[in-house]
Design a protein around this motif. Sequence first.
Motif, short mmCIF file in Angstrom:
data_model
loop_
_atom_site.label_atom_id
_atom_site.label_comp_id
_atom_site.label_asym_id
_atom_site.label_seq_id
_atom_site.Cartn_x
_atom_site.Cartn_y
_atom_site.Cartn_z
N GLU A 1 0.94 -1.07 -0.19
CA GLU A 1 0.14 -0.24 -0.07
C GLU A 1 0.96 1.39 -0.10
O GLU A 1 0.45 2.20 -0.63
CB GLU A 1 -1.00 0.18 1.11
CG GLU A 1 -1.68 1.16 1.31
CD GLU A 1 -2.56 1.34 2.34
OE1 GLU A 1 -2.18 0.80 3.57
OE2 GLU A 1 -3.47 2.44 2.67
N ASP B 1 -0.81 -5.14 2.80
CA ASP B 1 -0.99 -3.71 3.74
C ASP B 1 -0.10 -3.84 4.69
O ASP B 1 -0.52 -4.49 5.89
CB ASP B 1 -2.48 -3.66 3.72
CG ASP B 1 -3.01 -2.21 4.66
OD1 ASP B 1 -2.01 -1.51 4.86
OD2 ASP B 1 -4.15 -2.08 4.71
N ARG C 1 -8.70 -1.25 -1.04
CA ARG C 1 -7.94 -1.59 -2.07
C ARG C 1 -8.02 -3.34 -2.32
O ARG C 1 -8.14 -4.16 -1.36
CB ARG C 1 -6.23 -1.47 -1.72
CG ARG C 1 -5.98 0.13 -1.90
CD ARG C 1 -6.74 1.07 -1.24
NE ARG C 1 -6.58 0.94 0.33
CZ ARG C 1 -6.07 1.64 1.28
NH1 ARG C 1 -5.40 2.85 0.71
NH2 ARG C 1 -6.17 1.61 2.39
N GLU D 1 -6.16 -5.76 0.46
CA GLU D 1 -7.23 -5.58 1.57
C GLU D 1 -8.36 -6.64 1.16
O GLU D 1 -8.67 -7.64 1.97
CB GLU D 1 -7.89 -4.31 1.72
CG GLU D 1 -6.87 -3.34 2.24
CD GLU D 1 -7.05 -1.94 2.69
OE1 GLU D 1 -6.74 -1.39 3.64
OE2 GLU D 1 -7.71 -1.18 1.65
N ASP E 1 -2.49 -1.73 8.61
CA ASP E 1 -4.03 -1.25 8.26
C ASP E 1 -4.66 -0.95 9.72
O ASP E 1 -4.50 -1.10 10.56
CB ASP E 1 -4.70 -2.69 7.94
CG ASP E 1 -6.31 -2.37 7.87
OD1 ASP E 1 -6.56 -1.82 6.77
OD2 ASP E 1 -6.88 -2.88 8.79
N GLY E 2 -5.16 0.41 9.23
CA GLY E 2 -5.90 1.24 10.42
C GLY E 2 -4.95 2.20 10.84
O GLY E 2 -5.14 2.43 12.17
MN MN Z 1 -5.63 -0.83 5.25
#
Ligand code: MN
Length: 338
Positions: free
Chosen positions: A107, A127, A282, A286, A130-131
């Motif tokens: 990402e 990724d 994505r 994801e 994430d978050g």
């Molecule tokens: Mn993410």
Amino acid sequence: MNVQQMELTASHPLALPVGVTLDRYIMHRQTAFPYATGELSQLLRDIALAGKIIHREVNRAGLIDLTGGMGVQNVQGESQQKLDMIANIRFSRALKNGGEACAIISEEEEDIIYTGNNHGKYVVAIDPLDGSSNIDVNVSIGTIFSIYRRVTPIGTEPTLDDFLQGGRRQVAAGYILYGSSTIMVYTTGHSVNGFTYDASLGEYILSHPDIHSPANGQIYSYNDGNVEGYEEGVQQFLNGCRKKQFTARYIGSLVADFHRNLLKGGIYLYPPTQKAPDGKLRLLYEAFPLAFLAEKAGCLATSGHQAILDIKPYSLHQRTPLYIGAPLMVENLVGMLG
Ligand code: MN
Ligand code: AHG
Ligand code: MN
């Protein structure tokens, strides 16, 4: 009775065996496939190792100035956090050093990352963190990964084709959730298993064997701030959830929301919005990996128009709407879409 007074018999919880470690489990699974050569096993171990390092960084982030932004944006036009960068470096390094992956997409980087291992048989989409919006506030975050066997000849430079094979061609996918504990959940296309990290041992231990998600659920997870932009059918579905007094839960870290719903039964929604008409999430790192894992655990994942895994990818960072979770809830929602 205090601990000293307890009789430590073999059946006492304090005397029970630690359990099956991730390494042992991976090794054991490998022997179940007589033609497996061990590279995928090694790749999974490399990912697990990077996860341990990120667990460490996440847990000391507030102490050594790892929180906050980098003051730059990533390829998605989103502000990059320090831990996004660190996780990206940790994963890329682990996969380069491991030698099994010939290329990575992340990402955090626009183009393919070549590992220099052109003899590696696999490519990985990640990724790394994430978050991101939850990093600075001690809320659960995660890592998502997706693995393909390359389609270009071994020994040559990998290309886009290796990454754009389609979700059904994933050979393994999973996530690591850095939550109240750290857990790695993955599948190689058979069962879905979860391994909780015991930091004192430095080992992941099989804690959630053969996960089967409930067919129906009562949790719905979405960003209510976007609801005005949702299409009619989605709004209708959400009204139905409210009428039935379901439970609304939204962390804002896809991995964490997905994991909870996987175990308890629920649906996660990220529909197209006014700001993001193609959805926000994505596809390659994801939606695809979580959809692959979801299907293996008995869930469904759709863009609203087709199964996520049937979407034909055309670019590394493309986005998709995502509805994922308990099959009866997802089917109910899809029935309401125009
Ligand atoms: Mn993410
Ligand atoms: P990332 O931090 O990797 O960019 O992903 C954030 C994603 C996902 O984890 C989360 O569910 C979603 O963005 C939250 O989006 P909103 O803040 O728009 O609800
Ligand atoms: Mn991220």
